[in-house]
Scaffold this active site. Structure first.
Site, PDB file in Angstrom:
ATOM      1  N   LYS A  28     -14.432  -5.010  22.597  1.00 53.06           N
ATOM      2  CA  LYS A  28     -15.506  -5.961  22.273  1.00 53.06           C
ATOM      3  C   LYS A  28     -16.848  -5.240  22.280  1.00 53.06           C
ATOM      4  O   LYS A  28     -17.211  -4.596  23.271  1.00 53.06           O
ATOM      5  CB  LYS A  28     -15.511  -7.112  23.270  1.00 53.06           C
ATOM      6  CG  LYS A  28     -16.537  -8.191  22.898  1.00 53.06           C
ATOM      7  CD  LYS A  28     -16.236  -9.504  23.563  1.00 53.06           C
ATOM      8  CE  LYS A  28     -17.270 -10.557  23.221  1.00 53.06           C
ATOM      9  NZ  LYS A  28     -16.980 -11.844  23.820  1.00 53.06           N
ATOM     10  N   PHE A  52     -20.620 -11.405  35.256  1.00 53.37           N
ATOM     11  CA  PHE A  52     -19.188 -11.348  35.612  1.00 53.37           C
ATOM     12  C   PHE A  52     -18.908 -12.020  36.959  1.00 53.37           C
ATOM     13  O   PHE A  52     -18.418 -11.377  37.891  1.00 53.37           O
ATOM     14  CB  PHE A  52     -18.682  -9.897  35.652  1.00 53.37           C
ATOM     15  CG  PHE A  52     -18.549  -9.227  34.317  1.00 53.37           C
ATOM     16  CD1 PHE A  52     -18.531  -9.940  33.132  1.00 53.37           C
ATOM     17  CD2 PHE A  52     -18.424  -7.837  34.249  1.00 53.37           C
ATOM     18  CE1 PHE A  52     -18.400  -9.300  31.898  1.00 53.37           C
ATOM     19  CE2 PHE A  52     -18.288  -7.183  33.037  1.00 53.37           C
ATOM     20  CZ  PHE A  52     -18.283  -7.912  31.866  1.00 53.37           C
ATOM     21  N   SER A 112     -21.057  -6.449  27.732  1.00 47.21           N
ATOM     22  CA  SER A 112     -21.896  -7.466  28.369  1.00 47.21           C
ATOM     23  C   SER A 112     -23.213  -6.830  28.789  1.00 47.21           C
ATOM     24  O   SER A 112     -23.218  -5.754  29.378  1.00 47.21           O
ATOM     25  CB  SER A 112     -21.182  -8.037  29.599  1.00 47.21           C
ATOM     26  OG  SER A 112     -22.124  -8.716  30.396  1.00 47.21           O
ATOM     27  N   ASN A 163     -25.086  -7.866  31.106  1.00 48.48           N
ATOM     28  CA  ASN A 163     -25.441  -8.297  32.460  1.00 48.48           C
ATOM     29  C   ASN A 163     -24.838  -7.470  33.587  1.00 48.48           C
ATOM     30  O   ASN A 163     -24.966  -7.813  34.743  1.00 48.48           O
ATOM     31  CB  ASN A 163     -25.060  -9.770  32.640  1.00 48.48           C
ATOM     32  CG  ASN A 163     -25.768 -10.651  31.631  1.00 48.48           C
ATOM     33  OD1 ASN A 163     -26.976 -10.528  31.427  1.00 48.48           O
ATOM     34  ND2 ASN A 163     -25.028 -11.517  30.950  1.00 48.48           N
ATOM     35  N   THR A 164     -24.136  -6.389  33.240  1.00 53.61           N
ATOM     36  CA  THR A 164     -23.605  -5.493  34.266  1.00 53.61           C
ATOM     37  C   THR A 164     -24.241  -4.128  34.033  1.00 53.61           C
ATOM     38  O   THR A 164     -24.017  -3.526  32.970  1.00 53.61           O
ATOM     39  CB  THR A 164     -22.056  -5.427  34.184  1.00 53.61           C
ATOM     40  OG1 THR A 164     -21.543  -6.715  34.492  1.00 53.61           O
ATOM     41  CG2 THR A 164     -21.476  -4.406  35.156  1.00 53.61           C
ATOM     42  N   ASN A 218     -20.523  -9.416  21.166  1.00 49.31           N
ATOM     43  CA  ASN A 218     -20.977 -10.024  22.413  1.00 49.31           C
ATOM     44  C   ASN A 218     -22.395 -10.577  22.206  1.00 49.31           C
ATOM     45  O   ASN A 218     -22.915 -10.556  21.087  1.00 49.31           O
ATOM     46  CB  ASN A 218     -20.936  -8.973  23.529  1.00 49.31           C
ATOM     47  CG  ASN A 218     -20.578  -9.591  24.863  1.00 49.31           C
ATOM     48  OD1 ASN A 218     -21.123 -10.632  25.234  1.00 49.31           O
ATOM     49  ND2 ASN A 218     -19.676  -8.973  25.595  1.00 49.31           N
ATOM     50  N   ASN A 224     -27.389 -16.268  28.867  1.00 47.29           N
ATOM     51  CA  ASN A 224     -26.710 -16.232  30.162  1.00 47.29           C
ATOM     52  C   ASN A 224     -26.836 -14.866  30.789  1.00 47.29           C
ATOM     53  O   ASN A 224     -26.890 -13.852  30.112  1.00 47.29           O
ATOM     54  CB  ASN A 224     -25.229 -16.639  30.011  1.00 47.29           C
ATOM     55  CG  ASN A 224     -24.311 -15.452  29.787  1.00 47.29           C
ATOM     56  OD1 ASN A 224     -23.865 -14.799  30.734  1.00 47.29           O
ATOM     57  ND2 ASN A 224     -24.057 -15.143  28.512  1.00 47.29           N
TER      58      ASN A 224
END
Ligand SMILES: Cc1cc2nc3c(=O)[nH]c(=O)nc-3n(C[C@H](O)[C@H](O)[C@H](O)COP(=O)(O)O)c2cc1C
Length: 403
Positions: free
Chosen positions: A249, A147, A209, A211-212, A280, A143
């Site tokens: 996390k 966010f 994450s 993705n940021t 994660n 994915n």
């Protein structure tokens, strides 16, 4: 071009509509039957896009359409979680219920606790679609949602409404992220900590994450020290009843130096936090069978993440001498996977991909299998098995891989 997009959208909506009716009918009739999910419902859901399937699952949960679990949690799975008692240690991981709309049904499905989010201060759309990809062949998801969040205010109202209905009796975690365009990460996490502390049972600082842009650099020693020290100060300034456990996390893609730095920070007085969530999703792409899938960018979860996260759990457990509770997450599909995570050093567990690919029956399956393994090995409780192999097989594999 535009019309073919429209036709595609219509087809997708039709499949979801038919899928929704089929799911509802099926669920009503089969009431949690594992074979029904495995052979009928989940293959139907595989036909729509990853994100549409996610939306459908949230819709079903939000309207309490998934049947309640009929399994009474076995005694052996009881465990205390900070100041709470869990009837089982398996929670739903962050990212499934990002907006805090499905908490009650997730508890009824049989999860021992629920973590919502990640939530960002301001609403933001996330990355362009498509951004969720499934590979049943690899038992994995990639994915790159980035966010997508309705923002603090809306998520807070969702949770407030849920608390007012008084149906949810469980433990609720709120996982905090930062806005993509925000230049002040501390401010974003501080806002979340202040707003959600009165309503949450624990708070997660998600700095992992993939993705940021720039988020994971918050795991570096200086930045992490500053972030956690400030958040802990803010917590001290809150009324006593609002001071909730803060968990960090972590990403699974850390070097040996990163791991040592993180241990120094999280065990040090002014930045000593209450727990770790490991891990994660990974940016690694080892051992994937579906090559098209492997080329997608984003975070990989599920089976290919399993060993990597177990190894990091073992490493962290050993280095912190078991003094910081760990929620183990990454590729848990069976009771054996859950037990491996416990022996590596997890006190609690979470899952996402197994639930997304196999539906609610996987939760009961894992709990029953875990109970069986504990009994077979003569453990009366989970506590008795935590970290027993952190220095053994799991720890040693991690060290070998790093060298
Ligand atoms: C579609 C998807 C979205 C996710 N979103 C988030 C998120 O917003 N915040 C977060 O901390 N983790 C997020 N995660 C990571 C999961 O919480 C979990 O750490 C990871 O998927 C490993 O567990 P699993 O192998 O059981 O899926 C997401 C995972 C998936 C598959």
């Amino acid at each position: 071009m535009a019309s073919s997009k429209f036709v595609k959208k219509l087809t997708s909506m039709a499949i979801v509509g038919v899928g929704g009716v089929a799911a509802f009918t099926g669920i009503s009739f089969y009431n949690g039957n594992e074979k029904f999910y495995e052979n009928i419902l989940m293959p139907t859901i595989q036909k729509v896009s990853g994100e549409t399937a996610h939306e459908l699952a949230i819709f079903l949960c939000k309207h309490n359409l998934f049947p309640s679990s009929t399994l009474k949690d076995p005694e052996s799975l009881k465990i205390s979680f900070f100041n709470h008692q869990l009837s089982n240690p398996i929670g739903i991981a962050a990212g499934f219920d990002k907006q805090g709309e499905a908490v009650e049904n997730l508890e009824r499905i049989g999860f021992g606790f629920v973590e919502i989010g990640s939530v960002t201060p301001q609403p933001q759309p996330g990355n362009p679609k498509p951004r969720v990809f499934r590979s049943p062949l690899d038992e994995a998801i990639i994915n790159r949602y980035g966010f997508n969040s309705l923002g603090h205010a809306v998520v807070f109202e969702n949770l407030k409404g849920m608390k007012e209905r008084q149906r949810f009796k469980g433990v609720l975690g709120v996982n905090l992220g930062k806005n993509k365009t925000s230049e002040n990460a501390l401010e974003d996490y501080s806002k979340g900590l202040r707003l959600f502390s009165p309503i949450a049972d624990y708070i997660v600082v998600n700095v992992s994450s993939p993705n940021t842009p720039g988020l994971r650099s918050l795991q570096s020693k200086k930045e992490l020290q500053e972030l956690l020290t400030n958040l802990l100060k803010i917590r001290e300034s809150l009324p006593a009843e609002h001071r909730k456990p803060i968990l960090l996390k972590l990403a699974p893609d850390l070097t040996k130096d990163d791991v040592n730095d993180i241990v120094t920070v999280v065990t040090n007085g002014s930045s000593k936090i209450d727990g770790l969530i490991i891990s994660n999703t990974t940016i690694g792409r080892d051992d994937l069978k579906n090559e098209t899938f492997a080329r997608e960018t984003g975070g990989l979860s599920g089976l290919p993440l399993k060993l990597k996260s177990t190894q990091l759990i073992a490493e962290m457990y050993s280095l912190t001498k078991g003094k910081i509770p760990i929620i183990g997450v990454g590729g848990i599909f069976s009771g054996q996977d859950a037990f491996d995570k416990i022996e590596a050093g997890s006190s609690f567990l979470q899952l996402y991909t197994a639930f997304a690919l196999h539906g609610p029956p996987v939760v009961e399956k894992i709990k029953s299998e875990l109970d069986g393994i504990l009994k077979e090995k003569g453990f009366k409780s989970i506590e008795a098995a935590i970290g027993l192999r952190a220095d053994g097989i799991f720890g040693s594999i991690f060290i070998q891989n790093k060298m």
